[in-house]
Write an enzyme that holds these catalytic residues in place. Structure first.
Site, PDB file in Angstrom:
ATOM      1  N   ASP A  12       3.133   4.713  -6.167  1.00 46.01           N
ATOM      2  CA  ASP A  12       2.680   3.319  -6.316  1.00 46.01           C
ATOM      3  C   ASP A  12       1.353   3.174  -5.580  1.00 46.01           C
ATOM      4  OD1 ASP A  12       2.199   0.550  -6.038  1.00 46.01           O
ATOM      5  OD2 ASP A  12       4.330   0.079  -6.043  1.00 46.01           O
ATOM      6  N   ASP A 111       0.003   0.649 -12.048  1.00 44.88           N
ATOM      7  CA  ASP A 111      -0.183   1.365 -10.778  1.00 44.88           C
ATOM      8  C   ASP A 111       1.051   2.136 -10.313  1.00 44.88           C
ATOM      9  OD1 ASP A 111       1.382  -0.762  -9.881  1.00 44.88           O
ATOM     10  OD2 ASP A 111       0.334  -0.850  -7.959  1.00 44.88           O
ATOM     11  N   GLU A 112       1.958   2.413 -11.238  1.00 42.65           N
ATOM     12  CA  GLU A 112       3.172   3.123 -10.856  1.00 42.65           C
ATOM     13  C   GLU A 112       3.517   4.223 -11.845  1.00 42.65           C
ATOM     14  OE1 GLU A 112       6.275   0.219 -10.717  1.00 42.65           O
ATOM     15  OE2 GLU A 112       5.291  -0.881  -9.101  1.00 42.65           O
TER      16      GLU A 112
HETATM   17  N1  DCP Z   1      -0.403  -8.011 -10.420  1.00 42.66           N
HETATM   18  C1  DCP Z   1      -0.801  -9.277 -10.879  1.00 42.66           C
HETATM   19  N2  DCP Z   1      -0.006 -10.378 -10.657  1.00 42.66           N
HETATM   20  C2  DCP Z   1       1.166 -10.261  -9.967  1.00 42.66           C
HETATM   21  C3  DCP Z   1       1.583  -8.988  -9.496  1.00 42.66           C
HETATM   22  C4  DCP Z   1       0.761  -7.884  -9.735  1.00 42.66           C
HETATM   23  O1  DCP Z   1      -1.857  -9.383 -11.500  1.00 42.66           O
HETATM   24  N3  DCP Z   1       1.923 -11.353  -9.750  1.00 42.66           N
HETATM   25  C5  DCP Z   1      -1.290  -6.849 -10.662  1.00 42.66           C
HETATM   26  C6  DCP Z   1      -2.262  -6.729  -9.517  1.00 42.66           C
HETATM   27  C7  DCP Z   1      -1.767  -5.592  -8.682  1.00 42.66           C
HETATM   28  C8  DCP Z   1      -1.053  -4.717  -9.697  1.00 42.66           C
HETATM   29  O2  DCP Z   1      -0.571  -5.615 -10.711  1.00 42.66           O
HETATM   30  O3  DCP Z   1      -2.801  -4.917  -7.977  1.00 42.66           O
HETATM   31  C9  DCP Z   1       0.077  -3.929  -9.116  1.00 42.66           C
HETATM   32  O4  DCP Z   1       1.106  -4.789  -8.634  1.00 42.66           O
HETATM   33  P1  DCP Z   1       1.880  -4.538  -7.265  1.00 42.66           P
HETATM   34  O5  DCP Z   1       3.023  -5.468  -7.244  1.00 42.66           O
HETATM   35  O6  DCP Z   1       2.153  -3.091  -7.081  1.00 42.66           O
HETATM   36  O7  DCP Z   1       0.846  -5.071  -6.173  1.00 42.66           O
HETATM   37  P2  DCP Z   1      -0.309  -4.359  -5.395  1.00 42.66           P
HETATM   38  O8  DCP Z   1      -0.592  -2.998  -5.886  1.00 42.66           O
HETATM   39  O9  DCP Z   1      -1.465  -5.310  -5.414  1.00 42.66           O
HETATM   40  O10 DCP Z   1       0.268  -4.334  -3.922  1.00 42.66           O
HETATM   41  P3  DCP Z   1       1.152  -3.249  -3.131  1.00 42.66           P
HETATM   42  O11 DCP Z   1       0.224  -2.605  -2.161  1.00 42.66           O
HETATM   43  O12 DCP Z   1       2.179  -4.081  -2.429  1.00 42.66           O
HETATM   44  O13 DCP Z   1       1.729  -2.288  -4.124  1.00 42.66           O
HETATM   45 CA    CA Z   2       0.986  -1.284  -5.956  1.00 40.49          CA
HETATM   46 CA    CA Z   3       3.465  -1.738  -8.200  1.00 37.06          CA
END
Ligand code: DCP
Ligand code: CA
Ligand code: CA
Length: 365
Positions: A12, A111-112
């Site tokens: 992730d 991202d996963e």
């Molecule tokens: N995303 C979005 N709206 C949301 C959740 C996520 O647009 N409500 C998008 C932006 C994130 C990506 O999807 O960068 C990946 O989601 P993650 O939940 O994995 O969040 P992050 O990668 O930003 O944070 P983390 O470091 O907790 O994985």
């Molecule tokens: Ca993420």
């Molecule tokens: Ca994620």
């Protein structure tokens, strides 16, 4: 003879969209940074899509209205509009790196990814740890991106391990460590159990996965419905397992979100609809597909589902689709004058591959 221990790796990327922006604009380093989905109503309406850790320190998180984030953050904070197709491209490059670690890989989202390493490492968790370290350093060296990685006997456990290790983490859960690792986790560490379900479970005195293990199947079925209860029952014991396979071609992508409160006010619904559209378009671009129809999904306070759809040109720009969706939703409300909306969503269908480009799910070595 016993077979090899299963070894599954979950990858992730940390604060993905925000991290990409940070990496590409070194001047922003160290400042709170928020990637925003602007709904277009006014200059600062819309929701936060991704926030870096500096911004999270102030309580900013994905899904929050941009105006709220602005109220929480200091003046030095950086606000950037989402660049979905760009993140999708970066994602593809990262996934291409990961794919070389195992042919059995599934891209789970932008991202996963989940990889079955069992054969690649001959069931050895020591070798799996080396793989995980190399994967992390290769992604860092080649893309300057940090990620969190979990390694465990199945996908659910590996995802929990990756989440627990964030940011820039690596967590290995060997088969004999599963029970201890799981029991201490809060219930919402299980994928599929969000904040709302956590609150419902708290009413039963259930806080940790250990508590959840003691809940009878019948009670789980009442809370979750039959199918999800089976998942929760097994996942709470670290036993939910499934083979890691590439997905078949998607027929549609959709995203549905729950509104803050039941409403018929377009102003309330627009930002949420914008967030749904951006996630749906993101899924679409990770699949390298285009859509020929778009639909709005409205779920009423009485849990009745109303949908409405129209044709669109392939690769219609975001703003234009957003206008179409607003019109569709407006029509739904006009035709159903007494309903209150509880959830709204966006569905893209009539999917076709974009010609001439590689497609994530069709990769092989
Ligand atoms: N995303 C979005 N709206 C949301 C959740 C996520 O647009 N409500 C998008 C932006 C994130 C990506 O999807 O960068 C990946 O989601 P993650 O939940 O994995 O969040 P992050 O990668 O930003 O944070 P983390 O470091 O907790 O994985
Ligand atoms: Ca993420
Ligand atoms: Ca994620």
């Amino acid at each position: 003879m016993r077979g090899l221990d299963r070894v599954v790796l979950f990858l992730d990327l940390d604060y993905f969209f925000a991290q990409v922006e940070e990496v590409e604009n070194p001047a922003y380093r160290g400042r709170p940074l928020v990637v925003c989905v602007y709904s277009g109503r006014d200059q600062s309406s819309g929701v936060v899509s991704s926030a870096n850790y500096e911004a999270r320190k102030y309580g900013v998180k994905a899904g929050m209205p941009i105006k709220r984030a602005m109220a929480l953050l200091p003046g030095e904070a950086v606000y950037l509009p989402v660049r979905l197709s760009h993140y999708a491209k970066v994602s593809e490059e990262v996934m291409a790196i990961a794919k070389r670690y195992s042919a059995k890989m599934r891209v789970e989202s932008v991202d996963e990814a989940v990889l079955d390493l069992t054969d690649a490492v001959g069931g050895s968790y020591e070798r799996a740890e080396e793989y995980a370290r190399r994967l992390k350093s290769e992604i860092l060296a080649r893309k300057s991106l940090k990620c969190s990685v979990g390694v465990a006997p199945n996908r659910v456990l590996a995802k929990i391990a990756a989440d627990a290790s964030k940011p820039d983490g690596l967590k290995i859960v060997k088969p004999h460590e599963v029970a201890d690792f799981l029991t201490t986790q809060p219930v919402n560490a299980l994928p599929g159990i969000g904040l709302k379900t956590r609150q419902r479970l708290e009413a039963y005195g259930v806080k940790t996965v250990a508590d959840l293990q003691k809940v009878e199947v019948g009670v789980l079925e009442r809370i979750f419905g039959e199918k999800k209860a089976r998942y929760v029952y097994l996942a709470a014991r670290g036993e939910f397992d499934e083979p890691i396979q590439e997905r078949g071609l998607a027929k549609q992508v959709s995203k549905i979100l729950t509104l803050k409160r039941n409403t018929r006010d377009m102003a309330d619904v627009e930002a949420v609809l914008a967030a749904c559209l951006s996630e749906a378009l993101l899924k679409l671009s990770t699949l390298n597909m285009t859509a020929s129809r778009v639909g709005v999904i409205a779920i009423t306070s009485e849990i009745k589902t109303i949908t409405k759809q129209v044709e669109i040109r392939p690769q219609t720009p975001y703003d234009e689709i957003m206008k179409t969706l607003k019109k569709l939703l407006h029509d739904v409300l006009a035709e159903n004058p007494s309903v209150m909306l509880r959830r709204v969503g966006v569905r893209l269908f009539g999917l076709n591959p974009i010609a001439g480009q590689s497609k994530l799910t069709a990769w092989s070595d």
